[in-house]
Design a protein around this motif. Structure first.
Motif, PDB file in Angstrom:
ATOM      1  N   GLY A   1       0.823  -1.206   0.000  1.00 36.95           N
ATOM      2  CA  GLY A   1       0.000   0.000   0.000  1.00 36.95           C
ATOM      3  C   GLY A   1       0.859   1.259   0.000  1.00 36.95           C
ATOM      4  N   ILE A  38       4.031   1.444  -0.925  1.00 34.86           N
ATOM      5  CA  ILE A  38       4.816   1.529  -2.164  1.00 34.86           C
ATOM      6  C   ILE A  38       3.948   2.137  -3.258  1.00 34.86           C
ATOM      7  CG2 ILE A  38       5.952   0.181  -3.976  1.00 34.86           C
ATOM      8  CD1 ILE A  38       6.796  -1.783  -1.709  1.00 34.86           C
ATOM      9  N   ALA A  39       2.702   1.673  -3.345  1.00 34.78           N
ATOM     10  CA  ALA A  39       1.777   2.258  -4.325  1.00 34.78           C
ATOM     11  C   ALA A  39       1.627   3.753  -4.068  1.00 34.78           C
ATOM     12  CB  ALA A  39       0.417   1.562  -4.254  1.00 34.78           C
ATOM     13  N   ARG A  73       2.757   6.735  -6.553  1.00 33.60           N
ATOM     14  CA  ARG A  73       1.711   7.671  -6.973  1.00 33.60           C
ATOM     15  C   ARG A  73       2.144   9.121  -6.715  1.00 33.60           C
ATOM     16  NH1 ARG A  73      -2.547   6.510  -3.337  1.00 33.60           N
ATOM     17  NH2 ARG A  73      -1.914   8.308  -2.095  1.00 33.60           N
ATOM     18  N   SER A 112      -5.877  11.867  -8.793  1.00 36.21           N
ATOM     19  CA  SER A 112      -6.418  11.047  -7.707  1.00 36.21           C
ATOM     20  C   SER A 112      -6.165  11.696  -6.360  1.00 36.21           C
ATOM     21  CB  SER A 112      -5.814   9.650  -7.742  1.00 36.21           C
ATOM     22  OG  SER A 112      -4.427   9.706  -7.493  1.00 36.21           O
ATOM     23  N   ALA A 142      -7.050   7.559  -1.557  1.00 35.63           N
ATOM     24  CA  ALA A 142      -6.935   6.248  -2.183  1.00 35.63           C
ATOM     25  C   ALA A 142      -5.869   5.397  -1.512  1.00 35.63           C
ATOM     26  CB  ALA A 142      -6.623   6.399  -3.657  1.00 35.63           C
ATOM     27  N   GLY A 143      -5.179   5.937  -0.567  1.00 34.23           N
ATOM     28  CA  GLY A 143      -4.246   5.101   0.173  1.00 34.23           C
ATOM     29  C   GLY A 143      -2.819   5.515  -0.020  1.00 34.23           C
TER      30      GLY A 143
END
Lengths: 154, 154
Positions: free
Chosen positions: B120, B122-123, B127, B149, B153-154
């Protein structure tokens, strides 16, 4: 990596990690470097070929995630070599080409988009893989907002 | 990697890539393996220490992203070694511990959360780095929904 993990997506018409990798491969083959060449050779006189955002659904069929990883690595290495040979200068970055839908774009914007497109899809692939843990984490789920995030986030 | 790129965040109270890395380091030091040890040694009798989600803002001060990368790599390697020595069996995975807020949790859930928490973040880091290209991509922005975004979204 298990196929279950890399083939899972976020619902209808969304990409799995496997799909993302195929999509990036198709970009290496038909998008970034070919378009840079068109800008350098023809400027705005020759529009880019439209990019097929769904080509990977056919092209990746029957391949494994490891095959796609090898393929992407080889293509990216080759393309970075070609990019280096292009000897991009600040002047060249200002050169413009014609996108079939967006109209006039600069080489600088094309190269920035190559990087951003990559990062966006890497974030997506990692997010999709993360979501496969939604049940396994049990009560921790409430601390992991990414597990509830929508695909619209990119 | 440039500091501009890794220090940028998504607004007040959000993490930059630099912050994420410090956060993951703090997790390696105080969360996953220490909690697994508590489960194996004490079961539910001893609650975990609460995890400080913002410790990195102090701990990472004055460090470079390369220092943090080295630190994380060393800690992760060390922790995977400890995990291997724990010889986790299907029976051990069912053992339970006490989370200070969530209550009873299993070792299996803890280890799944270690993986999911990593992915999560790393994403998230990818991002956030992607978003730094929002202007550079010019008209391509409309094809890159991740640039718009929200951090939720995390």
């Amino acid at each position: 990596m298990s196929a279950d993990w890399t083939m899972a997506n976020e619902g209808p018409d969304t990409f799995s990690a496997f799909d993302v990798l195929g999509h990036l491969i198709h970009g290496e083959q038909t998008d970034w470097i070919p378009r840079a060449k068109i800008i350098l050779d023809h400027g705005e006189a020759q529009a880019f070929e439209p990019f097929d955002r769904f080509a990977q659904f056919e092209k990746s069929k029957g391949k494994t995630i490891d095959q796609l990883l090898d393929e992407f690595q080889a293509l990216r290495k080759q393309n970075l070599g070609i990019l280096e040979q292009m000897s991009i200068t600040p002047e060249k970055l200002k050169l413009r080409g014609t996108h079939p839908e967006l109209g006039s774009v600069s080489l600088s914007q094309l190269l920035a988009t190559w990087a951003a497109h990559d990062l966006g899809h890497i974030a997506q692939a990692v997010r999709v893989m993360c979501k496969q843990y939604s049940d396994a984490v049990g009560p921790w789920k409430q601390y992991l907002p990414i597990l509830e995030s929508k695909r619209a986030a990119g």
